[in-house]
Motif scaffolding. Structure first.
Motif, PDB file in Angstrom:
ATOM      1  N   MET A   1      92.244  29.950 100.517  1.00  0.00           N
ATOM      2  CA  MET A   1      90.833  29.695 100.162  1.00  0.00           C
ATOM      3  C   MET A   1      90.415  29.793  98.703  1.00  0.00           C
ATOM      4  O   MET A   1      90.751  31.016  98.167  1.00  0.00           O
ATOM      5  CB  MET A   1      90.010  30.368 101.194  1.00  0.00           C
ATOM      6  N   ALA A   2      89.447  28.989  98.252  1.00  0.00           N
ATOM      7  CA  ALA A   2      88.862  29.278  96.969  1.00  0.00           C
ATOM      8  C   ALA A   2      88.204  30.433  96.650  1.00  0.00           C
ATOM      9  O   ALA A   2      87.438  31.093  97.691  1.00  0.00           O
ATOM     10  CB  ALA A   2      88.024  28.049  96.633  1.00  0.00           C
ATOM     11  N   LYS A   3      87.910  31.043  95.589  1.00  0.00           N
ATOM     12  CA  LYS A   3      87.179  32.126  95.269  1.00  0.00           C
ATOM     13  C   LYS A   3      85.911  31.852  94.565  1.00  0.00           C
ATOM     14  O   LYS A   3      86.108  30.633  93.872  1.00  0.00           O
ATOM     15  CB  LYS A   3      88.089  32.995  94.370  1.00  0.00           C
ATOM     16  N   ILE A   4      84.947  32.475  94.900  1.00  0.00           N
ATOM     17  CA  ILE A   4      83.495  32.183  93.954  1.00  0.00           C
ATOM     18  C   ILE A   4      83.127  33.608  93.410  1.00  0.00           C
ATOM     19  O   ILE A   4      83.593  34.633  93.988  1.00  0.00           O
ATOM     20  CB  ILE A   4      82.581  31.650  94.606  1.00  0.00           C
ATOM     21  N   ARG A   5      82.513  33.241  92.166  1.00  0.00           N
ATOM     22  CA  ARG A   5      82.032  34.571  91.500  1.00  0.00           C
ATOM     23  C   ARG A   5      80.374  34.546  91.673  1.00  0.00           C
ATOM     24  O   ARG A   5      79.795  33.685  91.354  1.00  0.00           O
ATOM     25  CB  ARG A   5      82.297  34.592  90.031  1.00  0.00           C
ATOM     26  N   ILE A   6      79.819  35.842  92.257  1.00  0.00           N
ATOM     27  CA  ILE A   6      78.420  35.544  92.512  1.00  0.00           C
ATOM     28  C   ILE A   6      77.960  36.479  91.721  1.00  0.00           C
ATOM     29  O   ILE A   6      78.174  38.152  91.599  1.00  0.00           O
ATOM     30  CB  ILE A   6      78.055  36.027  94.151  1.00  0.00           C
ATOM     31  N   THR A   7      76.851  36.285  90.956  1.00  0.00           N
ATOM     32  CA  THR A   7      76.077  37.296  90.021  1.00  0.00           C
ATOM     33  C   THR A   7      74.660  37.410  90.396  1.00  0.00           C
ATOM     34  O   THR A   7      73.967  36.578  90.833  1.00  0.00           O
ATOM     35  CB  THR A   7      76.117  36.886  88.587  1.00  0.00           C
ATOM     36  N   GLN A   8      74.314  38.588  90.650  1.00  0.00           N
ATOM     37  CA  GLN A   8      72.768  38.735  91.024  1.00  0.00           C
ATOM     38  C   GLN A   8      71.733  38.671  89.607  1.00  0.00           C
ATOM     39  O   GLN A   8      71.969  39.275  88.723  1.00  0.00           O
ATOM     40  CB  GLN A   8      72.506  40.115  91.469  1.00  0.00           C
ATOM     41  N   ILE A   9      70.948  37.608  89.561  1.00  0.00           N
ATOM     42  CA  ILE A   9      70.160  37.370  88.400  1.00  0.00           C
ATOM     43  C   ILE A   9      69.022  37.751  88.453  1.00  0.00           C
ATOM     44  O   ILE A   9      68.011  37.894  87.524  1.00  0.00           O
ATOM     45  CB  ILE A   9      70.366  36.000  87.948  1.00  0.00           C
ATOM     46  N   LYS A  10      68.284  38.088  89.625  1.00  0.00           N
ATOM     47  CA  LYS A  10      67.114  38.393  89.793  1.00  0.00           C
ATOM     48  C   LYS A  10      66.902  39.592  90.722  1.00  0.00           C
ATOM     49  O   LYS A  10      67.721  40.082  91.726  1.00  0.00           O
ATOM     50  CB  LYS A  10      65.907  37.539  90.388  1.00  0.00           C
ATOM     51  N   SER A  11      65.721  40.244  90.623  1.00  0.00           N
ATOM     52  CA  SER A  11      65.429  41.600  91.399  1.00  0.00           C
ATOM     53  C   SER A  11      65.369  41.228  93.083  1.00  0.00           C
ATOM     54  O   SER A  11      64.687  40.283  93.302  1.00  0.00           O
ATOM     55  CB  SER A  11      64.407  42.288  90.763  1.00  0.00           C
ATOM     56  N   VAL A  12      65.412  42.190  93.925  1.00  0.00           N
ATOM     57  CA  VAL A  12      65.098  42.059  95.164  1.00  0.00           C
ATOM     58  C   VAL A  12      63.871  42.840  95.519  1.00  0.00           C
ATOM     59  O   VAL A  12      63.349  42.805  96.675  1.00  0.00           O
ATOM     60  CB  VAL A  12      66.091  42.514  96.192  1.00  0.00           C
ATOM     61  N   ILE A  13      63.190  43.393  94.734  1.00  0.00           N
ATOM     62  CA  ILE A  13      61.782  43.878  94.800  1.00  0.00           C
ATOM     63  C   ILE A  13      60.924  42.790  95.194  1.00  0.00           C
ATOM     64  O   ILE A  13      60.711  41.587  94.719  1.00  0.00           O
ATOM     65  CB  ILE A  13      61.258  44.591  93.452  1.00  0.00           C
ATOM     66  N   ASP A  14      59.987  43.215  96.048  1.00  0.00           N
ATOM     67  CA  ASP A  14      58.944  42.383  96.695  1.00  0.00           C
ATOM     68  C   ASP A  14      59.703  41.020  97.480  1.00  0.00           C
ATOM     69  O   ASP A  14      59.120  39.831  97.531  1.00  0.00           O
ATOM     70  CB  ASP A  14      57.867  41.627  95.553  1.00  0.00           C
ATOM     71  N   ARG A  15      61.058  40.983  97.952  1.00  0.00           N
ATOM     72  CA  ARG A  15      61.539  40.223  98.725  1.00  0.00           C
ATOM     73  C   ARG A  15      61.505  40.703 100.109  1.00  0.00           C
ATOM     74  O   ARG A  15      61.411  41.820 100.253  1.00  0.00           O
ATOM     75  CB  ARG A  15      63.061  39.951  98.238  1.00  0.00           C
ATOM     76  N   SER A  16      61.821  39.815 101.261  1.00  0.00           N
ATOM     77  CA  SER A  16      61.827  39.986 102.238  1.00  0.00           C
ATOM     78  C   SER A  16      63.100  41.106 102.679  1.00  0.00           C
ATOM     79  O   SER A  16      64.055  40.954 102.090  1.00  0.00           O
ATOM     80  CB  SER A  16      61.777  38.691 103.515  1.00  0.00           C
ATOM     81  N   GLU A  17      62.936  41.692 103.960  1.00  0.00           N
ATOM     82  CA  GLU A  17      64.016  42.804 104.402  1.00  0.00           C
ATOM     83  C   GLU A  17      65.385  41.790 104.500  1.00  0.00           C
ATOM     84  O   GLU A  17      66.550  42.329 104.390  1.00  0.00           O
ATOM     85  CB  GLU A  17      63.514  43.444 105.545  1.00  0.00           C
ATOM     86  N   ARG A  18      65.328  40.621 104.908  1.00  0.00           N
ATOM     87  CA  ARG A  18      66.497  39.944 105.350  1.00  0.00           C
ATOM     88  C   ARG A  18      67.241  39.576 104.352  1.00  0.00           C
ATOM     89  O   ARG A  18      68.290  39.374 103.939  1.00  0.00           O
ATOM     90  CB  ARG A  18      65.903  38.562 106.224  1.00  0.00           C
ATOM     91  N   GLN A  19      66.428  39.122 103.097  1.00  0.00           N
ATOM     92  CA  GLN A  19      67.074  38.771 101.586  1.00  0.00           C
ATOM     93  C   GLN A  19      67.718  40.039 101.251  1.00  0.00           C
ATOM     94  O   GLN A  19      68.834  40.061 100.616  1.00  0.00           O
ATOM     95  CB  GLN A  19      65.876  38.211 100.684  1.00  0.00           C
ATOM     96  N   LYS A  20      66.978  41.158 101.130  1.00  0.00           N
ATOM     97  CA  LYS A  20      67.564  42.677 100.753  1.00  0.00           C
ATOM     98  C   LYS A  20      68.847  42.801 101.443  1.00  0.00           C
ATOM     99  O   LYS A  20      69.881  43.015 100.755  1.00  0.00           O
ATOM    100  CB  LYS A  20      66.681  43.442 100.671  1.00  0.00           C
ATOM    101  N   LYS A  21      68.932  42.599 102.600  1.00  0.00           N
ATOM    102  CA  LYS A  21      70.302  42.980 103.537  1.00  0.00           C
ATOM    103  C   LYS A  21      71.416  41.915 103.175  1.00  0.00           C
ATOM    104  O   LYS A  21      72.383  42.046 103.172  1.00  0.00           O
ATOM    105  CB  LYS A  21      70.083  43.016 104.932  1.00  0.00           C
ATOM    106  N   THR A  22      71.015  40.654 102.796  1.00  0.00           N
ATOM    107  CA  THR A  22      71.900  39.561 102.378  1.00  0.00           C
ATOM    108  C   THR A  22      72.615  39.804 101.123  1.00  0.00           C
ATOM    109  O   THR A  22      73.770  39.882 101.350  1.00  0.00           O
ATOM    110  CB  THR A  22      71.176  38.150 102.536  1.00  0.00           C
ATOM    111  N   ILE A  23      71.708  40.467 100.346  1.00  0.00           N
ATOM    112  CA  ILE A  23      72.332  40.944  98.780  1.00  0.00           C
ATOM    113  C   ILE A  23      73.238  41.854  98.975  1.00  0.00           C
ATOM    114  O   ILE A  23      74.393  42.001  98.551  1.00  0.00           O
ATOM    115  CB  ILE A  23      71.114  41.019  98.020  1.00  0.00           C
TER     116      ILE A  23
END
Length: 59
Positions: free
Chosen positions: A1-23
């Motif tokens: 299977m192919a690989k991908i590179r994921i980079t966090q570019i924005k903060s999770v401050i003021d995001r929903s708990e669901r988005q924080k858990k996903t990150i």
């Protein structure tokens, strides 16, 4: 299977708990942190939910 590179570019401050858990589930810890993962359907789905917080590139 192919690989991908994921980079966090924005903060999770003021995001929903669901988005924080996903990150966290993707293995990202802070801004500019990068992980390389297999491009499974589960990972692709998680990336779609937080696409405004991450940058994705194919390897």
């Amino acid at each position: 299977m192919a690989k991908i590179r994921i980079t966090q570019i924005k903060s999770v401050i003021d995001r929903s708990e669901r988005q924080k858990k996903t990150i966290e589930a993707l293995g990202l810890k802070r801004i500019n942190h990068t992980v390389e993962v297999e491009a499974t359907s589960a990972i692709i789905g998680m990336v779609r939910k937080v696409n405004h917080l991450v940058a994705v590139e194919a390897i």
